[in-house]
Design an enzyme around this catalytic site. Sequence first.
Site, PDB file in Angstrom:
ATOM      1  N   TYR A 210      42.959  35.965  33.236  1.00 23.83           N
ATOM      2  CA  TYR A 210      42.269  35.962  34.519  1.00 23.83           C
ATOM      3  C   TYR A 210      41.053  35.078  34.628  1.00 23.83           C
ATOM      4  O   TYR A 210      40.885  33.896  35.452  1.00 23.83           O
ATOM      5  CB  TYR A 210      41.878  37.300  34.856  1.00 23.83           C
ATOM      6  CG  TYR A 210      41.017  37.643  36.089  1.00 23.83           C
ATOM      7  CD1 TYR A 210      41.796  37.511  37.408  1.00 23.83           C
ATOM      8  CD2 TYR A 210      39.817  37.729  36.408  1.00 23.83           C
ATOM      9  CE1 TYR A 210      41.360  37.570  38.549  1.00 23.83           C
ATOM     10  CE2 TYR A 210      39.172  37.850  37.521  1.00 23.83           C
ATOM     11  CZ  TYR A 210      39.968  37.819  38.676  1.00 23.83           C
ATOM     12  OH  TYR A 210      39.412  38.026  39.926  1.00 23.83           O
TER      13      TYR A 210
ATOM     14  N   GLU B 144      40.206  32.101  32.490  1.00 26.19           N
ATOM     15  CA  GLU B 144      40.748  30.933  32.568  1.00 26.19           C
ATOM     16  C   GLU B 144      41.574  30.395  33.580  1.00 26.19           C
ATOM     17  O   GLU B 144      41.508  29.395  34.037  1.00 26.19           O
ATOM     18  CB  GLU B 144      41.256  30.660  31.224  1.00 26.19           C
ATOM     19  CG  GLU B 144      40.311  30.869  29.887  1.00 26.19           C
ATOM     20  CD  GLU B 144      39.276  29.839  29.650  1.00 26.19           C
ATOM     21  OE1 GLU B 144      39.135  29.191  30.910  1.00 26.19           O
ATOM     22  OE2 GLU B 144      38.946  29.390  28.546  1.00 26.19           O
ATOM     23  N   GLY B 145      42.361  31.406  34.233  1.00 25.53           N
ATOM     24  CA  GLY B 145      43.408  31.102  35.292  1.00 25.53           C
ATOM     25  C   GLY B 145      42.398  30.547  36.334  1.00 25.53           C
ATOM     26  O   GLY B 145      42.733  29.672  37.062  1.00 25.53           O
TER      27      GLY B 145
ATOM     28  N   ARG C  99      25.805  45.777  36.525  1.00 27.18           N
ATOM     29  CA  ARG C  99      26.693  45.263  37.372  1.00 27.18           C
ATOM     30  C   ARG C  99      26.201  45.235  38.969  1.00 27.18           C
ATOM     31  O   ARG C  99      25.081  45.810  39.271  1.00 27.18           O
ATOM     32  CB  ARG C  99      28.078  45.985  37.965  1.00 27.18           C
ATOM     33  CG  ARG C  99      29.184  45.910  36.654  1.00 27.18           C
ATOM     34  CD  ARG C  99      29.507  44.366  36.333  1.00 27.18           C
ATOM     35  NE  ARG C  99      30.476  44.392  35.202  1.00 27.18           N
ATOM     36  CZ  ARG C  99      30.208  44.393  33.827  1.00 27.18           C
ATOM     37  NH1 ARG C  99      28.834  44.365  33.604  1.00 27.18           N
ATOM     38  NH2 ARG C  99      31.089  44.557  32.970  1.00 27.18           N
TER      39      ARG C  99
ATOM     40  N   ARG D 115      38.554  49.807  38.098  1.00 31.01           N
ATOM     41  CA  ARG D 115      37.144  49.278  38.513  1.00 31.01           C
ATOM     42  C   ARG D 115      36.233  50.452  38.463  1.00 31.01           C
ATOM     43  O   ARG D 115      36.874  51.523  38.675  1.00 31.01           O
ATOM     44  CB  ARG D 115      37.239  48.493  39.811  1.00 31.01           C
ATOM     45  CG  ARG D 115      38.039  47.276  39.827  1.00 31.01           C
ATOM     46  CD  ARG D 115      37.797  46.547  40.718  1.00 31.01           C
ATOM     47  NE  ARG D 115      39.290  45.757  41.461  1.00 31.01           N
ATOM     48  CZ  ARG D 115      39.126  44.771  42.200  1.00 31.01           C
ATOM     49  NH1 ARG D 115      38.100  44.048  42.683  1.00 31.01           N
ATOM     50  NH2 ARG D 115      40.096  44.165  42.692  1.00 31.01           N
ATOM     51  N   VAL D 116      34.961  49.889  38.339  1.00 30.86           N
ATOM     52  CA  VAL D 116      34.107  51.151  37.900  1.00 30.86           C
ATOM     53  C   VAL D 116      33.745  51.940  39.302  1.00 30.86           C
ATOM     54  O   VAL D 116      33.753  53.359  38.975  1.00 30.86           O
ATOM     55  CB  VAL D 116      32.560  50.684  37.340  1.00 30.86           C
ATOM     56  CG1 VAL D 116      32.012  49.766  38.269  1.00 30.86           C
ATOM     57  CG2 VAL D 116      31.961  51.906  36.863  1.00 30.86           C
TER      58      VAL D 116
ATOM     59  N   ARG E  97      25.873  41.318  34.807  1.00 29.39           N
ATOM     60  CA  ARG E  97      26.651  40.613  35.922  1.00 29.39           C
ATOM     61  C   ARG E  97      25.686  40.668  37.114  1.00 29.39           C
ATOM     62  O   ARG E  97      25.702  41.812  37.743  1.00 29.39           O
ATOM     63  CB  ARG E  97      27.977  41.181  36.072  1.00 29.39           C
ATOM     64  CG  ARG E  97      28.854  40.311  37.292  1.00 29.39           C
ATOM     65  CD  ARG E  97      29.161  38.987  36.842  1.00 29.39           C
ATOM     66  NE  ARG E  97      30.456  38.849  36.157  1.00 29.39           N
ATOM     67  CZ  ARG E  97      30.713  38.374  35.032  1.00 29.39           C
ATOM     68  NH1 ARG E  97      29.655  37.707  34.178  1.00 29.39           N
ATOM     69  NH2 ARG E  97      31.825  38.359  34.159  1.00 29.39           N
TER      70      ARG E  97
ATOM     71  N   ARG F 179      40.980  39.238  28.403  1.00 27.08           N
ATOM     72  CA  ARG F 179      40.748  38.981  29.623  1.00 27.08           C
ATOM     73  C   ARG F 179      40.980  37.242  30.075  1.00 27.08           C
ATOM     74  O   ARG F 179      40.804  36.914  31.459  1.00 27.08           O
ATOM     75  CB  ARG F 179      39.331  39.282  29.888  1.00 27.08           C
ATOM     76  CG  ARG F 179      38.737  40.743  29.567  1.00 27.08           C
ATOM     77  CD  ARG F 179      37.498  40.862  29.647  1.00 27.08           C
ATOM     78  NE  ARG F 179      36.835  40.660  30.837  1.00 27.08           N
ATOM     79  CZ  ARG F 179      36.612  41.838  31.673  1.00 27.08           C
ATOM     80  NH1 ARG F 179      36.732  43.002  31.365  1.00 27.08           N
ATOM     81  NH2 ARG F 179      35.973  41.246  32.991  1.00 27.08           N
TER      82      ARG F 179
END
Length: 312
Positions: free
Chosen positions: A144, A146-147, A210, A185-186, A276, A141
Amino acid sequence: MKKILITGGAGFLGSHLCDALIKKGHDVLCVDNFFTGNKENVSHLITNPKFELMRHDVTFPLYVEVDQIYNLACPASPIHYQHDPVQTTKTSVHGAINMLGLAKRLNARILQASTSEVYGDPEVHPQTEDYWGKVNPIGIRSCYDEGKRCAETLFFDYFRQHQLEIKVMRIFNTYGPRMHPNDGRVVSNFIVQALKNESITIYGDGSQTRSFCYVDDLIGGMMKMMESDKVITGPINIGNPNEFSMLELAELVLKLTSSQSKLTFKPLPKDDPKQRQPDIGLAKAKLDWEPKVKLEDGLKETITFFRKLLTN
């Protein structure tokens, strides 16, 4: 009225932002390379004289004249950003450099759509903006996570070095009409599986949580962030602080779709965060913003969208 550039403007969030800004009377230049964006998302705007659509990849410089820039360009779901991780990093980093360079030349205010993923798999709950995060820099992952972290670095370096007017908002899970049906996505996964009466896939034991923000609330927060006083740079969390487990979400989707689907359980993906949840104290204090749409109400709108999409 302003001329406003939106990169990633044909995507899920970008297209809703185009709608909201045009409704306020602004001229909108929508830029997208259509890797995950979809022309259908903005097709209803094509004949609007205040709307312009341009195919362009932000990893290359762009020379236009605008008053404000919303930088939303980047695939945002694991399926899409892991498909070409090098390009994902380039989109976040080179894209930020190019858009910041444009903003500097034009002396334009610029907003970065950052992400809650900068917090990684957090050890602090809920996440506040002063938490630095726990991110694996070499995981699947990372392209994304770290970008987006590097993009934030660039924004604040341009702010310090060139006094550029920047805005950095950290977006938490958002859902609503125009989500990509196959983005992994969930919310979209559960709804599509339920409408097809397929097994609903839950990773892990379903206890991971989430927080889900309806797209209209999110776009309202984004516009408030852009229009806030220039000394408010952020980062500011924008999301819904109400926390739900994956099992709770699955059960609500089953109820709202009247689906016959059963639950199936699979191993948790690597580096998938267990929790999250945004702390939105700063958004309340600085922007006078908080979400208003309840999960059940937002899901009903999203289910209606997917039901139409699947029957066409």
